[in-house]
Write a protein that holds these residues in place. Sequence first.
Motif, PDB file in Angstrom:
ATOM      1  N   HIS A 119       0.814  -1.216   0.000  1.00 26.80           N
ATOM      2  CA  HIS A 119       0.000   0.000   0.000  1.00 26.80           C
ATOM      3  C   HIS A 119       0.854   1.275   0.000  1.00 26.80           C
ATOM      4  CE1 HIS A 119      -3.785  -2.095   0.562  1.00 26.80           C
ATOM      5  NE2 HIS A 119      -3.236  -2.793   1.532  1.00 26.80           N
ATOM      6  N   GLU A 120       1.817   1.348   0.930  1.00 29.92           N
ATOM      7  CA  GLU A 120       2.541   2.602   1.116  1.00 29.92           C
ATOM      8  C   GLU A 120       3.242   3.069  -0.160  1.00 29.92           C
ATOM      9  OE1 GLU A 120       2.036   0.647   5.122  1.00 29.92           O
ATOM     10  OE2 GLU A 120       2.589   0.028   3.090  1.00 29.92           O
ATOM     11  N   PRO A 121       4.102   2.248  -0.765  1.00 35.29           N
ATOM     12  CA  PRO A 121       4.765   2.723  -1.985  1.00 35.29           C
ATOM     13  C   PRO A 121       3.811   2.927  -3.148  1.00 35.29           C
ATOM     14  CG  PRO A 121       5.304   0.422  -1.573  1.00 35.29           C
ATOM     15  CD  PRO A 121       4.623   0.932  -0.349  1.00 35.29           C
ATOM     16  N   CYS A 128       2.065  10.708  -6.031  1.00 28.29           N
ATOM     17  CA  CYS A 128       3.231  11.589  -6.103  1.00 28.29           C
ATOM     18  C   CYS A 128       4.241  11.180  -7.168  1.00 28.29           C
ATOM     19  CB  CYS A 128       3.931  11.648  -4.744  1.00 28.29           C
ATOM     20  SG  CYS A 128       2.835  12.111  -3.378  1.00 28.29           S
ATOM     21  N   GLY A 129       3.978  10.066  -7.878  1.00 27.08           N
ATOM     22  CA  GLY A 129       4.866   9.671  -8.959  1.00 27.08           C
ATOM     23  C   GLY A 129       6.164   9.027  -8.534  1.00 27.08           C
ATOM     24  N   SER A 137       2.699  16.042  -4.744  1.00 25.89           N
ATOM     25  CA  SER A 137       1.557  15.262  -5.204  1.00 25.89           C
ATOM     26  C   SER A 137       1.056  15.771  -6.552  1.00 25.89           C
ATOM     27  CB  SER A 137       0.426  15.331  -4.177  1.00 25.89           C
ATOM     28  OG  SER A 137       0.014  16.673  -3.997  1.00 25.89           O
ATOM     29  N   PHE A 138       0.269  14.938  -7.205  1.00 27.94           N
ATOM     30  CA  PHE A 138      -0.279  15.263  -8.513  1.00 27.94           C
ATOM     31  C   PHE A 138      -1.072  16.572  -8.460  1.00 27.94           C
ATOM     32  CE2 PHE A 138      -3.161  13.450 -12.124  1.00 27.94           C
ATOM     33  CZ  PHE A 138      -2.619  14.362 -13.006  1.00 27.94           C
ATOM     34  N   THR A 428       6.574  12.898 -13.409  1.00 28.80           N
ATOM     35  CA  THR A 428       6.845  11.580 -13.973  1.00 28.80           C
ATOM     36  C   THR A 428       8.325  11.196 -13.909  1.00 28.80           C
ATOM     37  OG1 THR A 428       6.935  12.644 -16.148  1.00 28.80           O
ATOM     38  CG2 THR A 428       4.852  11.627 -15.521  1.00 28.80           C
ATOM     39  N   ASP A 429       9.134  11.976 -13.221  1.00 27.29           N
ATOM     40  CA  ASP A 429      10.563  11.729 -13.083  1.00 27.29           C
ATOM     41  C   ASP A 429      11.199  11.627 -14.474  1.00 27.29           C
ATOM     42  OD1 ASP A 429      12.796  11.432 -11.362  1.00 27.29           O
ATOM     43  OD2 ASP A 429      12.789   9.280 -11.744  1.00 27.29           O
ATOM     44  N   VAL A 430      11.754  10.484 -14.841  1.00 31.41           N
ATOM     45  CA  VAL A 430      12.337  10.351 -16.183  1.00 31.41           C
ATOM     46  C   VAL A 430      11.530   9.339 -17.007  1.00 31.41           C
ATOM     47  CG1 VAL A 430      14.651  10.967 -15.431  1.00 31.41           C
ATOM     48  CG2 VAL A 430      13.951   8.561 -15.363  1.00 31.41           C
TER      49      VAL A 430
END
Length: 440
Positions: A119-121, A128-129, A137-138, A428-430
């Motif tokens: 759940h957590e990740p 939060c991506g 957060s989004f 979206t990071d990379v």
Amino acid sequence: MGIGMLGLASVAAHEANAGSTALHHQATAKQVVHLFMNGGPSHVDTFDPKPALKKYHGKPLPNPALPTERKTGGAMASPFKFSRYGESGIEVSELFQQTAQHIDDMCVIRSMHADIPNHEPSLLLMNCGDNNQPRPSFGSWVNYGLGSLNDNLPGFVVLCPNGVPVVGSQNWHSGFLPGAMQGTHVDTGKADYSRLIENINNPQDPRVQRGQLDLLQAMNQRHLQSSGADPQLEARIESYELAYRMQFEASDAFDLSQEPAYIHEMYGDSLQGRQLMLTRRLVERGVRFTQVWHAGGQAWDHHSNIESGLRTLCGQWDKPLAAFLADLKQRGLLDSTLVLWGGEFGRTPVAELPSLNGRDHNHWGFSTWMAGGGVKGGHVHGATDEFGFAAVEDRVHVHDLHATMLHLMGLDHEKLTYRYAGRDFRLTDVHGKVAHSILS
């Protein structure tokens, strides 16, 4: 936590947004409503029918099962009947018969996948991506990129009754973005609107309050002149005026008694009915991003007794969901409002041991749906395998979902960045690519 802090946050948002991103292309959505079924709803019991499970019910699947978080056994057929709805003929479970009446406005994504069956990740990834770091957060990214539509209300409102979900406020925090972008949590378990936000009502006569505020403003302006230009002090002074305006705007927005009887009947007299009626009122008033959680904790986490559990929870949502979509549409708001429904992952098509009545977490493949805001209605995107274990066709990672939603709002996920610690960060990071076949 009170109305004054909300006012200060909105003033600071103006300053923070001064250098934020303009639209990268034409947008089809102006606002987002994220309906979060925290705990992980079962896709094979709701929006992804798998008749092959009946053949193997209680038996091992013909192919080796994918790794699961807990020990699982044989296949578990859905106890619910699926039927075709709308002109599109998309199959939906009996659990969402009323919501399914709007299937021609919905795009069902049956090929979602995430990274970790916890759940957590998975909550952090969906919100939060990132699986590990408490990134912005989004909703915070959307407000940073687009700014507010209503200067008298927060741009990001989180409705979560009776507590908070797993990892709490990390689901809606602003991270390294300006603090004004953080979601404002409202405990909608309180039916009385005057208790939803602290100090929303002032017991004084409005004329007396206005006189006090004018005096305070005059004193603050004199102090500002003597101390010299100070943007933070100017923002704090302005926050008092904004808080005064917000008392009237927020009390109006959260007062459901203003709705006519037929609207109350349409949504139903229930917690989720109140939440979605309030959400529609916030959309009407220009709140950019509204996130609606089922409740605190992880109610949709059905490791056992899934049949009775889903009947209860889906029964709480089906009528209000159908009413919400119909209400947005009849008011001309659905076209510009992007609605997302889903959880942090799905459930396994195999039963969790020792009983044949529950499902484990499944990040390999699950379903979400979107409606409005420029998505292709009456459309199914992607597919899981014949048993619903893993996404195999037109796969959509959570990063791809975020990229697609930002695209619908006129933002390029690769260009919406914020420099922090010597690096240009993004939601979206990379990763991430836009799923163009979802777009109308």
